[in-house]
Design a protein around this motif. Structure first.
Motif, PDB file in Angstrom:
ATOM      1  N   CYS A   1      26.133  44.290  24.821  1.00 19.09           N
ATOM      2  CA  CYS A   1      25.465  44.911  25.938  1.00 19.09           C
ATOM      3  C   CYS A   1      24.080  45.198  25.897  1.00 19.09           C
ATOM      4  N   GLY A   2      23.773  45.386  24.503  1.00 15.55           N
ATOM      5  CA  GLY A   2      22.431  45.618  24.262  1.00 15.55           C
ATOM      6  C   GLY A   2      21.954  47.013  23.980  1.00 15.55           C
ATOM      7  N   HIS A   3      22.820  48.110  24.264  1.00 16.05           N
ATOM      8  CA  HIS A   3      22.615  49.398  24.209  1.00 16.05           C
ATOM      9  C   HIS A   3      23.064  49.842  22.543  1.00 16.05           C
ATOM     10  N   PRO A   4      21.880  50.232  21.893  1.00 12.14           N
ATOM     11  CA  PRO A   4      22.204  50.683  20.526  1.00 12.14           C
ATOM     12  C   PRO A   4      23.052  51.814  20.243  1.00 12.14           C
ATOM     13  N   ALA A   5      23.299  52.713  21.462  1.00 11.20           N
ATOM     14  CA  ALA A   5      24.103  53.742  21.235  1.00 11.20           C
ATOM     15  C   ALA A   5      25.244  53.593  22.185  1.00 11.20           C
ATOM     16  N   CYS A   6      25.828  52.457  22.515  1.00 16.97           N
ATOM     17  CA  CYS A   6      27.003  51.992  23.056  1.00 16.97           C
ATOM     18  C   CYS A   6      28.407  52.870  22.472  1.00 16.97           C
ATOM     19  N   SER A   7      28.953  53.607  23.344  1.00 19.20           N
ATOM     20  CA  SER A   7      30.073  54.355  22.837  1.00 19.20           C
ATOM     21  C   SER A   7      31.361  53.617  22.578  1.00 19.20           C
ATOM     22  N   ALA A   8      31.239  52.330  23.334  1.00 19.99           N
ATOM     23  CA  ALA A   8      32.666  51.506  23.153  1.00 19.99           C
ATOM     24  C   ALA A   8      32.290  50.100  22.744  1.00 19.99           C
ATOM     25  N   PRO A   9      31.622  49.960  21.514  1.00 22.16           N
ATOM     26  CA  PRO A   9      31.052  48.485  21.238  1.00 22.16           C
ATOM     27  C   PRO A   9      32.196  47.600  21.307  1.00 22.16           C
ATOM     28  N   GLY A  10      32.209  46.338  22.000  1.00 17.52           N
ATOM     29  CA  GLY A  10      33.175  45.349  21.994  1.00 17.52           C
ATOM     30  C   GLY A  10      34.342  45.806  22.880  1.00 17.52           C
ATOM     31  N   ALA A  11      34.432  46.772  23.421  1.00 18.10           N
ATOM     32  CA  ALA A  11      35.479  47.513  24.088  1.00 18.10           C
ATOM     33  C   ALA A  11      35.279  47.891  25.550  1.00 18.10           C
ATOM     34  N   HIS A  12      34.314  47.339  26.217  1.00 17.46           N
ATOM     35  CA  HIS A  12      33.994  47.531  27.812  1.00 17.46           C
ATOM     36  C   HIS A  12      33.994  46.401  28.372  1.00 17.46           C
ATOM     37  N   PRO A  13      34.045  46.112  29.817  1.00 16.42           N
ATOM     38  CA  PRO A  13      33.803  44.945  30.498  1.00 16.42           C
ATOM     39  C   PRO A  13      32.372  44.424  30.548  1.00 16.42           C
ATOM     40  N   LEU A  14      32.641  43.027  30.491  1.00 17.11           N
ATOM     41  CA  LEU A  14      31.088  42.402  30.382  1.00 17.11           C
ATOM     42  C   LEU A  14      30.650  42.445  31.776  1.00 17.11           C
ATOM     43  N   HIS A  15      31.277  42.442  33.050  1.00 17.21           N
ATOM     44  CA  HIS A  15      30.760  42.497  34.485  1.00 17.21           C
ATOM     45  C   HIS A  15      31.173  44.030  34.985  1.00 17.21           C
ATOM     46  N   ARG A  16      29.892  44.302  35.853  1.00 19.93           N
ATOM     47  CA  ARG A  16      30.213  45.642  36.363  1.00 19.93           C
ATOM     48  C   ARG A  16      31.267  45.681  37.561  1.00 19.93           C
ATOM     49  N   ASP A  17      31.483  44.356  38.036  1.00 18.31           N
ATOM     50  CA  ASP A  17      32.524  44.512  39.263  1.00 18.31           C
ATOM     51  C   ASP A  17      33.569  43.849  38.641  1.00 18.31           C
ATOM     52  N   TRP A  18      33.970  44.056  37.206  1.00 18.27           N
ATOM     53  CA  TRP A  18      35.339  43.348  36.515  1.00 18.27           C
ATOM     54  C   TRP A  18      36.331  43.621  37.327  1.00 18.27           C
ATOM     55  N   ALA A  19      36.807  44.804  37.954  1.00 17.16           N
ATOM     56  CA  ALA A  19      38.047  44.999  38.596  1.00 17.16           C
ATOM     57  C   ALA A  19      38.158  44.066  39.799  1.00 17.16           C
ATOM     58  N   ALA A  20      37.233  43.743  40.376  1.00 12.46           N
ATOM     59  CA  ALA A  20      37.258  42.542  41.560  1.00 12.46           C
ATOM     60  C   ALA A  20      37.342  41.301  41.027  1.00 12.46           C
ATOM     61  N   GLN A  21      36.843  40.916  39.807  1.00 16.95           N
ATOM     62  CA  GLN A  21      36.748  39.725  39.154  1.00 16.95           C
ATOM     63  C   GLN A  21      38.112  39.346  38.374  1.00 16.95           C
ATOM     64  N   ALA A  22      38.829  40.173  37.941  1.00 19.21           N
ATOM     65  CA  ALA A  22      40.136  39.918  37.295  1.00 19.21           C
ATOM     66  C   ALA A  22      40.750  38.921  37.513  1.00 19.21           C
ATOM     67  N   ALA A  23      41.347  37.994  36.750  1.00 18.66           N
ATOM     68  CA  ALA A  23      42.058  36.569  37.245  1.00 18.66           C
ATOM     69  C   ALA A  23      43.202  36.303  36.475  1.00 18.66           C
ATOM     70  N   SER A  24      43.879  35.556  36.699  1.00 19.54           N
ATOM     71  CA  SER A  24      45.108  35.109  35.956  1.00 19.54           C
ATOM     72  C   SER A  24      45.044  33.699  35.885  1.00 19.54           C
ATOM     73  N   GLY A  25      44.150  33.002  36.287  1.00 24.19           N
ATOM     74  CA  GLY A  25      43.959  31.584  36.259  1.00 24.19           C
ATOM     75  C   GLY A  25      43.351  30.956  35.309  1.00 24.19           C
ATOM     76  N   PRO A  26      43.963  30.128  34.456  1.00 25.45           N
ATOM     77  CA  PRO A  26      43.513  29.624  33.260  1.00 25.45           C
ATOM     78  C   PRO A  26      42.037  28.854  33.619  1.00 25.45           C
ATOM     79  N   ALA A  27      41.848  28.240  34.570  1.00 26.53           N
ATOM     80  CA  ALA A  27      40.452  27.776  34.613  1.00 26.53           C
ATOM     81  C   ALA A  27      39.279  28.526  34.358  1.00 26.53           C
ATOM     82  N   MET A  28      39.520  29.652  35.300  1.00 27.53           N
ATOM     83  CA  MET A  28      38.451  30.849  35.327  1.00 27.53           C
ATOM     84  C   MET A  28      38.402  31.450  33.923  1.00 27.53           C
ATOM     85  N   ILE A  29      39.345  31.706  33.267  1.00 23.96           N
ATOM     86  CA  ILE A  29      39.503  32.260  31.901  1.00 23.96           C
ATOM     87  C   ILE A  29      38.918  31.498  31.012  1.00 23.96           C
ATOM     88  N   ARG A  30      39.017  30.196  31.057  1.00 19.70           N
ATOM     89  CA  ARG A  30      38.497  29.226  29.956  1.00 19.70           C
ATOM     90  C   ARG A  30      36.851  29.077  30.492  1.00 19.70           C
TER      91      ARG A  30
END
Length: 214
Positions: free
Chosen positions: A47-76
């Protein structure tokens, strides 16, 4: 160098294929998380924040809840763009999670096995937490369930993760601690998740005992 590159590629392949398997086999929704990057300053979150409190353990997208998917094509597609992304599983939809300290989780697992109670999957995080999968609807009832089990909601270190939250799924890398693993893997035997009320008394007891020993 070739061996190191090969190991990294294998890890990336494992991430995307595992994310697809969660979606196809378990019908779990998936979202990509950030990743841990090795830099000249050590391991940092993508994410680029040197003081990130959860490195590698938080969503990539801000609207992650709306983007959540179970379709293999989107996941790939997501992992083609971000091959090292952590696998995040939204809670409160198909499952919720009872999150406890590792020591309490190990005690609870042993006690639940002795009692012969059915268990769902259980994640062990490198941050020394254990997360028990249960059916949705547990979080709102948790304070009452804990009181009935003889514990106040703030008396023990137990968190129920429901709607609007997520867990980091194996084999995602989390900061400098390591990777998330399965203490109990998802299998056909635990496809049907238990109700939280069936597990809460032994888990709460284990949390109380671990707290007393500490």
């Amino acid at each position: 160098m070739e061996e190191i590159l090969g190991t990294r590629q294998l890890a990336r392949d494992t991430l995307v294929e595992t994310a697809v398997r969660y979606a196809e086999d378990r019908h779990w929704e998936v979202v990509p998380g950030t990743s841990v990057q090795d830099t000249g300053l050590g391991r940092q979150c993508s994410c680029g924040h040197p003081a990130c409190s959860a490195p590698g353990a938080h969503p990539l997208h801000r609207d992650w809840a709306a983007q959540a998917a179970s379709g293999p094509a989107m996941i790939r597609r997501w992992w083609a763009e971000h091959p090292d992304a952590a696998i995040l599983l939204p809670t409160g939809r198909v499952f919720e999670v009872i999150d406890v300290p590792e020591q309490a989780g190990c005690l609870a697992l042993a006690r639940l096995e002795r009692l012969g109670l059915a268990l769902g999957p259980v994640i062990a995080t490198p941050t020394r937490r254990m997360q028990f999968f249960v059916l949705p609807g547990a979080r709102d009832k948790m304070p009452d369930m804990l009181r009935r089990a003889g514990w106040g909601s703030s008396a023990i270190d137990l968190v129920c993760r429901g709607d609007g939250d997520y867990v980091v799924a194996p084999p995602s890398r989390m900061g400098a601690s390591g990777t998330a693993t399965w203490a109990r893997e998802p299998t056909e035997a635990n496809r049907w998740l238990p109700e939280a009320r069936e597990l809460i008394s032994p888990i709460a007891y284990a949390c109380g005992r671990a707290m007393a020993e500490a």
